[in-house]
Motif scaffolding. Sequence first.
Motif, PDB file in Angstrom:
ATOM      1  N   PHE A 186       0.835  -1.216   0.000  1.00 52.87           N
ATOM      2  CA  PHE A 186       0.000   0.000   0.000  1.00 52.87           C
ATOM      3  C   PHE A 186       0.857   1.249   0.000  1.00 52.87           C
ATOM      4  O   PHE A 186       0.492   2.269  -0.568  1.00 52.87           O
ATOM      5  N   LEU A 241      -4.903   6.546   6.275  1.00 50.52           N
ATOM      6  CA  LEU A 241      -5.196   5.127   6.104  1.00 50.52           C
ATOM      7  C   LEU A 241      -4.026   4.396   5.456  1.00 50.52           C
ATOM      8  O   LEU A 241      -3.618   3.328   5.894  1.00 50.52           O
ATOM      9  N   ILE A 242      -3.500   4.994   4.409  1.00 48.37           N
ATOM     10  CA  ILE A 242      -2.394   4.353   3.707  1.00 48.37           C
ATOM     11  C   ILE A 242      -1.185   4.262   4.622  1.00 48.37           C
ATOM     12  O   ILE A 242      -0.530   3.219   4.734  1.00 48.37           O
ATOM     13  N   GLY A 260       1.725   1.929  -3.359  1.00 47.48           N
ATOM     14  CA  GLY A 260       0.586   2.553  -4.019  1.00 47.48           C
ATOM     15  C   GLY A 260       0.468   4.022  -3.672  1.00 47.48           C
ATOM     16  O   GLY A 260       0.167   4.863  -4.521  1.00 47.48           O
ATOM     17  N   GLY A 261       0.735   4.338  -2.442  1.00 46.52           N
ATOM     18  CA  GLY A 261       0.541   5.720  -1.982  1.00 46.52           C
ATOM     19  C   GLY A 261       1.619   6.649  -2.497  1.00 46.52           C
ATOM     20  O   GLY A 261       1.350   7.816  -2.797  1.00 46.52           O
ATOM     21  N   LEU A 294       2.330   1.148   8.088  1.00 50.22           N
ATOM     22  CA  LEU A 294       2.967   1.227   9.404  1.00 50.22           C
ATOM     23  C   LEU A 294       2.681  -0.017  10.224  1.00 50.22           C
ATOM     24  O   LEU A 294       3.578  -0.600  10.842  1.00 50.22           O
ATOM     25  N   ARG A 323      -2.639  11.336   4.598  1.00 50.14           N
ATOM     26  CA  ARG A 323      -3.329  10.154   4.072  1.00 50.14           C
ATOM     27  C   ARG A 323      -3.205   9.039   5.116  1.00 50.14           C
ATOM     28  O   ARG A 323      -2.475   8.073   4.942  1.00 50.14           O
ATOM     29  N   ALA A 359      -1.174   4.223   7.822  1.00 53.01           N
ATOM     30  CA  ALA A 359      -1.404   3.264   8.893  1.00 53.01           C
ATOM     31  C   ALA A 359      -1.244   1.838   8.383  1.00 53.01           C
ATOM     32  O   ALA A 359      -0.662   0.992   9.066  1.00 53.01           O
ATOM     33  N   ALA A 360      -1.722   1.581   7.166  1.00 52.57           N
ATOM     34  CA  ALA A 360      -1.628   0.221   6.634  1.00 52.57           C
ATOM     35  C   ALA A 360      -0.177  -0.224   6.566  1.00 52.57           C
ATOM     36  O   ALA A 360       0.201  -1.290   7.087  1.00 52.57           O
TER      37      ALA A 360
END
Lengths: 177, 103, 452, 487, 603
Positions: free
Chosen positions: C170, C191-192, C173-174, C197, C189, C194-195
């Motif tokens: 991810f 969510l990205i 992707g980010g 992390l 951003r 956090a994913a």
Amino acid sequence: MTGSVAELFFLAFFGLAAIWFGIVVFRTHSMVRSALALLFSQTAIGAMFLVMQAEFLGVLQIMMMATEMSVMALFMVMFMMDPGGMGAMDMSHQKRLSLRAGGVGLLAALAVSWLPDWGPAAINIPSAARQTELLGIELLGRSMFIFESAGLTILTSMIAATMVAIAPRKSGVTHDC
Amino acid sequence: MIVELSVALSIGAGLFAVGLYGALSQTNLVMIMMGIELILAAALVNLVAFWRYLHPDAMSGQMFVLIVMTVMAVEMAVGFAIAIARFRSRGSVEMEEARELKG
Amino acid sequence: MGRDLFFLIPELTLAVTAMVMLVAEMLRLPRLVLTLGLVGLTTATLLTLSVLDANTTVFGGTYRIDMLSGWAKLILLPGTALALLLARAELAGQDREGSVYSLLCLITLGALMLAGSGDMMLLVLGVVLTGLGSFALVTFPRDDAATEAGMKYLVFGSVAGAVMIYGLSFWFGGTGSTLYSELGQLEGRPLIAAAGLVAVIVGLGYKAALVPFHFWAPDAYDGAPVSIAAYLSVITKIAAIFAFAQVLRDLPVSTGWPLAIALVAAATMTLGYVTALVQTNVVRLLAFSSIAQAGYFLLGIVALGVSPLALPAIIVFGAAYVAMNLGAFAVVMIAGRSLDDFAGFGRRRPVIGLAMVVFLLSLTGIPPLFGFVGKLYLFGAAIDAGFLWLVVIAILNSVLALGVYLRIIVAMYSRVEGQANTAPISRPLAVAIAITVIVTLAMGGFAGILPS
Amino acid sequence: MLPLLSIATFLPIAGGLVLMLRRGQSTQAIHAVSIGVTGVTFLLSLAIWAGGIVPGGFAQVEELAWIPAIGASYRLGVDGLNLPLVLLTTVLFFLSAIYSARLKDRAATFVVLMLMLETASLGAFMALDALLFYVFFEVSLVGMYFMIAGWGHEDRQRAALMFFLYTLLGSLPLLLAILGLYLSSGTFDMRVWIDTPPLTGIAAMLALIAMLFTFAIKIPSFPVHTWLPAAHVQAPTVGSVILAGVMLKFGTYGLVRFALQMTPEAFTKAGLVILAFGVFSALYGAFAALAQSDLKKMVAYTSVNHMGYIVMAVAVAALTVDPKMRAVALDGATLQMVSHGLVTGALFFLVGMLYDRTHSREMGDFGGLLGGAPWLGWAFILSAFASLGLPGLAHFPAEFQIFLATLQVQPWAIIAILAIVVTAGLYLRAIARVFLGEANEKWSAMPDLGRREKWVIVPLLVLTILIGIAPATLIDMIHTTMASLSF
Amino acid sequence: MLVLILLAPLLAALVIFALRRAPEVLALFAAALGLLGAAGQMFAVSSGVWSTAVLPFLPDMPIRLVATPLTAILSLVVATVATFVLLYAVGYMRHDPQRVRFFGTMLLFVTAMQGLVLSGDWITLLAAWELIGFASYLLIGFWHDRPGVAAAATRAFLYTRSADLGLYIGAFLLIGVAGTSEISTTLATTGTPALIAGLLLLVAAMGKSAQVPMQDWLQRAMAGPTPVSALLHSATLVAAGAILLIRTAPMLPAGALVVIGIVGGVTAVITGLIALAEKDLKRLLAASTSSQYGLMLVAIGAGAPIAALLHLISHAAIKSSLFIGAGVFQHDRDGTGMESLAGAGRARPGIFAGFALSALALAGIPPLAGFFSKDAVIAATLASPAALWLVPLALAATVLTGAYMGRALRILWAGAAADKTEPAPLMAAGLGALVVLAAVLALSFGPLERLLGVDMAEGGLLAPVLGLSAAISGLVLGWLITPARLLGPIFGFAQRGFVMFGGMDALVARPALAIAAACERLERWLYDLVLGFGRLNLSLGWLAQKIDTKGIDRPIFGLVRRTINTGTRARKLQSGFIHREMALAVIGMAVIVAVLLAAPLYS
């Protein structure tokens, strides 16, 4: 954009197939069938790569997985008490918890997939030949150290695997220190 | 919102969930490794999708895919080696039986 | 390219050493393998000094030559040499002894990759390389316990690694890049960020044995040869912590990672010591203790970017931790795995007993021992970053730690009538203990040579 | 100019190292080394004394880079507060070395521990770097733990553990405070912290609370004093002497040096509370001592009482605005530290000597010992009277100043003076029960003090009397510093 | 001179302790030297040369010794009495094996007392004051192996020390107000501080001078050798209280004076009654001492410290000779109980004559010294604003003095002289000299008054008449009527020393011990509490069981058990089932995710 619709369709089709075979892996009671299901799942993923115009990767995936799964099937036969699944034994435990964990994982992954703003879509994709060329440049330029590291990793895994897998000599001479 | 990307990522998510479920629920080492393969496959799908729909110029995405494939392969190799060692020692690779060490 | 290779001299030396060792192993000359390893590691250590002051990156930013990676080499290479000595003392004469040595060197190479990584791919490869080697080393004795330990370690490690890779995808992707230096784009951003992390916390947390990804550690250490446990508890753990530092340095603070790490730190320290309190197997006790020590490392991580003390803190404590933990495990190799084996040990072997006291007190954090200096830096960094509550928890845990380590000391000096064990201690072991004890004792006074 | 301070600090541990490296020597040789080393250290401390101090700062400063990265250096120096304590330390260790000259049980290790403790004590007193202070502070803890655990009496493990836990738990807040001071000043140099206290407001108060917690345990002040009797009862004699004579002073020294000098504002704000604790400790220690029938425990509790006076004095010094009274209070406090070291040291030695002979510390077991052992008896009586504050003996000038200042500044706190009657009562009772009255047949063959024991006790008594009748030499030095303190 | 007075006995004491031989010679030599010094100083002062000696002590608070007329007189008194008592002691202690210790301590005692009278600042005064207490402790406890002696010595020291708190606080107050520790400067204090300080000093004086209600220790202090009692009661320990008040009299405000007078008067009467009811000669004399010092306090309270001083001087001579006489009889009869002494006087008529002369002097029969000094006291009370209170008390005390002295004389004379005893020339010499002093001291009163620059108010004939009649009536009553009949219902009460509410023991000692016990209980509790934490860290696996088996059921162990349980429970997490552990890791992961997602809330 008919091309796009076709792409979407095939993407979804192979994707669902991959997931379906993935589920089958854990639903069948036969190890061999599990291995085959995994093989189909991985091949479906390879097909997805082809759909997404990553041809080199797609081919690589399909080839690698084919060999890998055949090795795996071999091991199944070696290590399973009941490789054919005749006894219909259950090979799972804590199913509910695992289901929940899988569900939560799914929700989280879907959330991360859908909720963020991923930005504008890319329009132009390099052609297959150009891709391979670019990948080569990447490989021998910026990522050379990474590539070498990957080589080292493979080397390590080879040494590790042989060290562990080969039976110890029966001499049993040990020196106490 | 890019539809294709969403679809691909959702498929990745599905594979991830199935893999996670497998890794947690299986009693047999080899079956657990199949779960791991599925999780890694999910990562592959994600990476290719991101490359394809967002960053086609970033070849490091494809590179990453190659690396992950390598990881899949070598993990299998070492995993099977350990499975062999275990099988030789105990005659089974059931995780349920592996609980001498605890506490 | 030539410039890049110059900066990689230590790594290249080590890689070449590992290859040469493999050749020697094929010739079935374990002593030669060991010698080569020691020579190579020493050479690599010395060569590190030439690039220590550099602050740059090579290969387009994928690998960092900075203070962290430089000191990682200075810490991990000698640490590996000591681990080789321990392994020699324990495994001499066993089948495929040389493979162990070369694997140790290769894993250390992976550890260096982790500590200097500037790219997610390198992170993945580092985790996998160190992981695979470690699984094999744990399984090396190939008996029930070892294979069980190896199997559990493998399952836990592979799952954690796979989850990490999935999460990292991810981040790609980010940001459209696999470089850490691009992670700044994730600002705003959540969510990205956090994913990825969470993925990193899982992957490196398992490597560093942080709660709740620590479960493999006691079992793996217990099943493995003691020298391998010593190595795993030190080298790969420090590499993971350093990698943590490399990743989180570039991640925006607004993602909230400091608090998450702080919570993990608190849980790690507390659970580690509380569980260690009730252990009767010294290897498991030390395993839980090293889990707790990993929590202390995180005090430095949370202060990254805020306190100038943060990086020195991690490095200094890393150096201290290598010396004292390797030393403690070395003594366990002499005394035995059970707490009962330690009863009266200090009276049977006064010198080694004293060394063990030094290690344990250093692990507790009693000045002027090296462990204290490290903790001082860590506490300072965390307070500087505003994590006073975390430091208070760390301090309370230090008292718990005292209980943990004193149990060994008390046992060592309890009156148990027994014959003085006069069996000589093998030379590699004696050398290793001597070096670690000198470092643990003296570095408190010469902490000035450590980085600022 | 020789670095006398460093030589004095590290000479003992160097001697210890020599002993460690050259194993297998005869017990006699070991003790000869220990007496020699501590003796030379004592002479060195006299030389340092001769070197003198300067008003308003530190003299004979020695400095060396240690961890330049964080501004920690090896810094030693003396002023009127720590130099008397240094002298006290070297004297007590010298005498302890003489006292332990007959010890045979693992003599080498014991001597090494003792020498290590001397280095730690001297270092802690002379350190001008907070980190260095902390290091020495903790090292002393470890040394004392092993001394109690290794050579203590029946229940030593538990006592040692309690001591260790208590003081370790206590010292960690100090570390927090030191870090707080460091982070707001960028250096560990105590002189900087004293000249310009880096913390203000709530931060200073927090740092003060942390320091007070540490030092209250070390002093020890009610209610965190319970480790003291336990540790003392189990500790070997030399351990008790060093613990009470020297190591308790870390607490009071820290109270002045750290709490008062580095967070003066907060200290003044908290002054009344600290004073109340001091008063209560003093009274409580006296009454608790009164309830004891174990001689050693009794002496231990009187330490709580005497150290309580010091806490009072420091609090009074913070509360007053009159520089003259502040100097009086701090003079008294510092002198009290020295006096307590000498007198309590002597008392613990004497109780130890009694225990050596009888293997009992229970007052009820004795009676009329004065007839059979006049040296022991009279030495105890003299020390006891010194401890209860008789003029002409060491405690009087100190307590006089403390109470004088207390009455001027916070008249209510003078209630603590009741404790001097209680201590008088308990000492007189102890003397009456142990030494006076009809001789107990059981101990009729008990020998009086031997030559070695006299060599230990007589210097202490002489010093006690000297400080009692002519405190001027010592107190003028103390006053030089205290009168120039600026807040 | 100042130095000679102090150093002669001090050095002699040290030499005696060091040499451990010939203590008598050295002691006498030193005492004589001291006497010479005191006399010389007296001479110097009377010719107008006042001197001061300053020794360094505390910063800004040096030790100060001053020679003023008052201090010189007192010093001379002390030196004189000490010399003769020592002379007597040489005989008295001839056979005692501990002579060295005795004479050494006696000399220390004298040194301390000289320090007290000559002190020019509060620190010296306080130090000397306490040292006197210490020396008397050692002397009272001289025969420490005899039963009861230790208790007597302890009690004497404790009583006086308790009262000393008054002196401590009073001195601190005065130093604080005046900003210096010099006594002469602090005497300028006025107002409330002066009143408070005065009352505090009174407390101290009450303790030292054995005033009601702290009179009890003095009688028990008879456990020491007789020369000790002689010195202690006449010019040293007990006198210190009165001397303190005499010296500070210029500062004392009216309010304090009234209290002092009443305390003195009440003491004079009550201890007089006790003396009358006593069954033991030495204890009788001791009670009488309290009574006489009560009279001195009355004089001070009446605003005539000079009268108190005169009475102090005459009492010093009288009481020391009385004790010395009693000591001779005690030697003869091995005891001082009234029964055993019956007729002892007949066996030694010479000694008895001296004793009787002193007794009459104490009673106040002219022309002996006691008459004049007591006359001065009564005259002072008559002139005092509080005469209404003080005069009856003073007169009653005088009557009682006569009564108990009459009784003592009668008992000594009345029985049968059983045995002939060996002569005691040295003892007799000491006694003789003191009796002569007691008889003729009055001659010096005039010059002394002039020297001090005070003119005693001539009270006309009223005072002498009242005093004399009271004294004679007392003597007659005492000689003729037994105390039981004389005192009637209060006899028994007086015999028990007017102990009320269980006395000091019940009022002070027992509460103190109760507090101590309470502290000890708290201490145990705290100890257990901490031990709980200690155990917690020593928590080896067996601990939980050990606690159970030993059945220790205290709340504190609950905490220990909880921590161990936590450890055990945490250990159970490590189940050995990798899938369970992984599930836990996943849960932990979820928590971390939650924390991260909540990031916007806190960052």
